[in-house]
Design a protein around this motif. Sequence first.
Motif, PDB file in Angstrom:
ATOM      1  N   SER A   1     -32.076 -31.023 -10.280  1.00  8.23           N
ATOM      2  CA  SER A   1     -32.402 -31.546 -11.603  1.00  8.23           C
ATOM      3  C   SER A   1     -31.251 -31.326 -12.579  1.00  8.23           C
ATOM      4  CB  SER A   1     -33.676 -30.886 -12.125  1.00  8.23           C
ATOM      5  OG  SER A   1     -33.473 -29.503 -12.261  1.00  8.23           O
ATOM      6  N   ALA A   2     -30.028 -31.186 -12.062  1.00  8.73           N
ATOM      7  CA  ALA A   2     -28.878 -30.853 -12.924  1.00  8.73           C
ATOM      8  C   ALA A   2     -28.667 -31.910 -14.005  1.00  8.73           C
ATOM      9  CB  ALA A   2     -27.622 -30.721 -12.077  1.00  8.73           C
ATOM     10  N   SER A   3     -28.830 -33.195 -13.636  1.00  7.59           N
ATOM     11  CA  SER A   3     -28.598 -34.246 -14.631  1.00  7.59           C
ATOM     12  C   SER A   3     -29.633 -34.168 -15.756  1.00  7.59           C
ATOM     13  CB  SER A   3     -28.638 -35.618 -13.953  1.00  7.59           C
ATOM     14  OG  SER A   3     -29.844 -35.762 -13.247  1.00  7.59           O
ATOM     15  N   ILE A   4     -30.893 -33.887 -15.387  1.00 13.48           N
ATOM     16  CA  ILE A   4     -31.935 -33.753 -16.408  1.00 13.48           C
ATOM     17  C   ILE A   4     -31.642 -32.555 -17.290  1.00 13.48           C
ATOM     18  CG2 ILE A   4     -34.425 -33.555 -16.788  1.00 13.48           C
ATOM     19  CD1 ILE A   4     -34.855 -34.634 -14.010  1.00 13.48           C
ATOM     20  N   GLN A   5     -31.176 -31.455 -16.650  1.00 13.28           N
ATOM     21  CA  GLN A   5     -30.840 -30.262 -17.432  1.00 13.28           C
ATOM     22  C   GLN A   5     -29.737 -30.557 -18.433  1.00 13.28           C
ATOM     23  OE1 GLN A   5     -30.025 -26.979 -14.735  1.00 13.28           O
ATOM     24  NE2 GLN A   5     -31.741 -27.622 -13.476  1.00 13.28           N
ATOM     25  N   ASP A   6     -28.712 -31.313 -17.976  1.00 17.26           N
ATOM     26  CA  ASP A   6     -27.626 -31.667 -18.898  1.00 17.26           C
ATOM     27  C   ASP A   6     -28.139 -32.558 -20.016  1.00 17.26           C
ATOM     28  OD1 ASP A   6     -25.910 -30.222 -17.440  1.00 17.26           O
ATOM     29  OD2 ASP A   6     -25.112 -31.903 -16.282  1.00 17.26           O
ATOM     30  N   TRP A   7     -29.045 -33.470 -19.674  1.00 15.59           N
ATOM     31  CA  TRP A   7     -29.559 -34.418 -20.654  1.00 15.59           C
ATOM     32  C   TRP A   7     -30.357 -33.689 -21.734  1.00 15.59           C
ATOM     33  CZ3 TRP A   7     -34.765 -36.035 -21.514  1.00 15.59           C
ATOM     34  CH2 TRP A   7     -34.871 -37.130 -22.388  1.00 15.59           C
ATOM     35  N   VAL A   8     -31.144 -32.645 -21.329  1.00 15.80           N
ATOM     36  CA  VAL A   8     -31.899 -31.868 -22.310  1.00 15.80           C
ATOM     37  C   VAL A   8     -30.955 -31.099 -23.206  1.00 15.80           C
ATOM     38  CG1 VAL A   8     -33.491 -29.931 -22.580  1.00 15.80           C
ATOM     39  CG2 VAL A   8     -33.978 -31.708 -20.923  1.00 15.80           C
TER      40      VAL A   8
ATOM     41  N   HIS B   1     -30.448 -28.363 -24.530  1.00 17.82           N
ATOM     42  CA  HIS B   1     -30.875 -27.092 -25.115  1.00 17.82           C
ATOM     43  C   HIS B   1     -30.948 -26.013 -24.027  1.00 17.82           C
ATOM     44  CE1 HIS B   1     -33.644 -24.220 -27.100  1.00 17.82           C
ATOM     45  NE2 HIS B   1     -33.005 -24.637 -28.192  1.00 17.82           N
ATOM     46  N   PRO B   2     -30.350 -24.828 -24.247  1.00 18.58           N
ATOM     47  CA  PRO B   2     -30.283 -23.830 -23.174  1.00 18.58           C
ATOM     48  C   PRO B   2     -31.652 -23.437 -22.634  1.00 18.58           C
ATOM     49  CG  PRO B   2     -29.620 -22.899 -25.294  1.00 18.58           C
ATOM     50  CD  PRO B   2     -29.649 -24.378 -25.459  1.00 18.58           C
ATOM     51  N   VAL B   3     -32.629 -23.195 -23.545  1.00 24.28           N
ATOM     52  CA  VAL B   3     -33.953 -22.765 -23.074  1.00 24.28           C
ATOM     53  C   VAL B   3     -34.629 -23.890 -22.289  1.00 24.28           C
ATOM     54  CG1 VAL B   3     -36.219 -21.959 -23.777  1.00 24.28           C
ATOM     55  CG2 VAL B   3     -34.196 -21.157 -24.980  1.00 24.28           C
ATOM     56  N   GLY B   4     -34.523 -25.118 -22.810  1.00 31.25           N
ATOM     57  CA  GLY B   4     -35.163 -26.256 -22.152  1.00 31.25           C
ATOM     58  C   GLY B   4     -34.614 -26.483 -20.762  1.00 31.25           C
ATOM     59  N   SER B   5     -33.278 -26.457 -20.633  1.00 31.69           N
ATOM     60  CA  SER B   5     -32.702 -26.731 -19.318  1.00 31.69           C
ATOM     61  C   SER B   5     -33.038 -25.607 -18.336  1.00 31.69           C
ATOM     62  CB  SER B   5     -31.191 -26.931 -19.423  1.00 31.69           C
ATOM     63  OG  SER B   5     -30.597 -25.839 -20.064  1.00 31.69           O
ATOM     64  N   GLU B   6     -33.066 -24.354 -18.848  1.00 31.30           N
ATOM     65  CA  GLU B   6     -33.471 -23.251 -17.966  1.00 31.30           C
ATOM     66  C   GLU B   6     -34.897 -23.456 -17.475  1.00 31.30           C
ATOM     67  OE1 GLU B   6     -31.782 -20.609 -16.701  1.00 31.30           O
ATOM     68  OE2 GLU B   6     -30.089 -21.688 -17.549  1.00 31.30           O
ATOM     69  N   ALA B   7     -35.772 -23.898 -18.406  1.00 31.89           N
ATOM     70  CA  ALA B   7     -37.169 -24.112 -18.036  1.00 31.89           C
ATOM     71  C   ALA B   7     -37.274 -25.171 -16.954  1.00 31.89           C
ATOM     72  CB  ALA B   7     -37.986 -24.516 -19.258  1.00 31.89           C
ATOM     73  N   ILE B   8     -36.472 -26.244 -17.088  1.00 27.89           N
ATOM     74  CA  ILE B   8     -36.536 -27.303 -16.073  1.00 27.89           C
ATOM     75  C   ILE B   8     -36.039 -26.784 -14.730  1.00 27.89           C
ATOM     76  CG2 ILE B   8     -35.461 -29.469 -15.397  1.00 27.89           C
ATOM     77  CD1 ILE B   8     -35.681 -30.284 -18.344  1.00 27.89           C
ATOM     78  N   ALA B   9     -34.942 -25.996 -14.773  1.00 29.29           N
ATOM     79  CA  ALA B   9     -34.411 -25.420 -13.532  1.00 29.29           C
ATOM     80  C   ALA B   9     -35.456 -24.534 -12.872  1.00 29.29           C
ATOM     81  CB  ALA B   9     -33.149 -24.615 -13.829  1.00 29.29           C
ATOM     82  N   PHE B  10     -36.088 -23.681 -13.680  1.00 28.73           N
ATOM     83  CA  PHE B  10     -37.120 -22.777 -13.176  1.00 28.73           C
ATOM     84  C   PHE B  10     -38.263 -23.563 -12.544  1.00 28.73           C
ATOM     85  CE2 PHE B  10     -41.052 -20.416 -13.750  1.00 28.73           C
ATOM     86  CZ  PHE B  10     -40.718 -19.214 -13.165  1.00 28.73           C
ATOM     87  N   PHE B  11     -38.658 -24.639 -13.251  1.00 26.13           N
ATOM     88  CA  PHE B  11     -39.775 -25.452 -12.783  1.00 26.13           C
ATOM     89  C   PHE B  11     -39.452 -26.072 -11.423  1.00 26.13           C
ATOM     90  CE2 PHE B  11     -42.456 -29.338 -13.129  1.00 26.13           C
ATOM     91  CZ  PHE B  11     -43.661 -28.669 -13.152  1.00 26.13           C
ATOM     92  N   GLU B  12     -38.227 -26.591 -11.277  1.00 25.55           N
ATOM     93  CA  GLU B  12     -37.840 -27.217 -10.006  1.00 25.55           C
ATOM     94  C   GLU B  12     -37.895 -26.203  -8.864  1.00 25.55           C
ATOM     95  OE1 GLU B  12     -33.891 -28.694  -9.849  1.00 25.55           O
ATOM     96  OE2 GLU B  12     -34.092 -29.174  -7.724  1.00 25.55           O
TER      97      GLU B  12
END
Lengths: 377, 161
Positions: free
Chosen positions: A258-265, A267-278
């Motif tokens: 989900s790296a592209s989605i993380q970059d698109w978000v 925000h540090p907390v948001g992208s971490e949350a997406i990484a965690f979720f994946e």
Amino acid sequence: MTIAEFGLLNLWVSGLLLVLSVVVLSLIYLERKVLGRLQMRLGPMRVGPYGTLQTIADAIKLITKEDIQPEWADKRVYWVAPVLVFIPAFMVWIAIPFSSRVVVQDLDLGLFYVMAFLVLSIVGLVMAGWGSANKYAVIGGLRAAGQLVSYEIPVIMVVAGIAIFTQSLNLSYIVDQQSSVPFIIVLPLGLFLFFVAGLAELGRTPFDIYEAESEVVGGPFVEYSGAHWAVFFLAEYVSTFAIAALTALLFLGGWGWSASIQDWVGHPVGSEAIAFFEMFIKTYLVVLVIFWIRGTFPRFRIDQLMALGWKVMVPLSFVFVLLVAFATFYAWPWWVLSITNVLVLGIMGWYYYKRMHQDPAPFSIVLHSARKVRDAR
Amino acid sequence: MLGNLKGMLMTFLTSLRAPVTAQYPDARMPVEQRRMGFPMLLWDDNIVEPYCTGCMVCVRECPTQCMSATMKDNPKHAEGVSHRRKIIDVFEINIGRCILCGICVDVCNFDAIEMSYETELSTRTRNGRRMMLGELLERGSNWQEQSGWMPTSQRNQEAEE
């Protein structure tokens, strides 16, 4: 270390303990539901909506149960064993990352640390078997020792292969290496070996000979009851989750897809949350596969288990390490590795399929006449 | 390897099928024709009397001795309405002792007793459920309606036609 750092670490560890307990509750519920569906049953449905509170009810029941100790038990060994099983299973989680920041300590030797602590639970199992003063417990403990020691080799060889391939033992770095191609495509043989040997390490169903209920009535846990038995159970599920998380980290690309989605978000907390979720979803998917395997296969006999371990898994793991070492040394492109991996896996599968389906050697008895034998002399 | 994958696929496909169990007190499985509950006495609608003549065969053959019966002279036979000379007077089944073996049904010569669909009859006391003639006949005739039962002679006749 300052007091603030110490406090933060304490917070991390207690948070981890809490999260792992909740995860174990969810895993037990999930396992019972999945097994129910695989057997065309409903699974737990009574306590709470769709039986979601069933595991909590079970936990309360276990904690309030009487803690029995056999009269002949080796007291100290008997009480120390559950702790020695649980602590390594919990300590493994200190180094397992769920995203690049959601980790207690991102160790440079993380993979080494995890592997070292996964083995330690053997000591506790053997101690539990010995301390119970029960023949089934001793048999179970010895089986656990034999099984875990022999399946440790393939796991360590696969981990060594990955370490050679990525030139690192840091789990976050290994995940970053998979950003272009996950290792499930590059090293399918490694995934197979790691997953099967990991199941054996956990003592989950096709390999659960050391706690086989129908043979040794629970193995090392025969004499334990109440909270101490619950601790063993907790440790088993915590390490199941650890193996699932390691499979996701080492072979399924961790949180990298989900790296592209993380970059698109952004925000540090948001992208971490997406990484965690994946990572979370991947781990639970691997856990689901483990439960699926449990619902499908019968238990191995102990000789079959040892034969599989020493005649198939260990040689294949050495082949795997050699392949990876050659590929890394001569800098072959990754697809060479994936093709050779699939080839080795395919040849192995074909060979064993043939061996399983060929007719057994005809069994014959030759009768010798006593007189003819005497005359021949 | 291949066989293992086949097995995994098999269990996966099985998991997609609807469950074959039900949450018992809330939901029940549909009653099957072959379901075998406690034995009940049947009612002869043509003559308006029970089939049972109180011959005591079932009472003697019952392995748990859960039944007792007494007979009396049939008043309808005296009037010429019925062909049964004797008729059941008192019949009692101790449901707590019955083991649903079906021997009473097998030995009965008059089609008078059949295994019904009734099962949920347990009580908390040891001999808490003794069923007398009236209740047995009532539940038996209910079962006759539900299952579409007919006497053996009639069944044989229909089979011949």
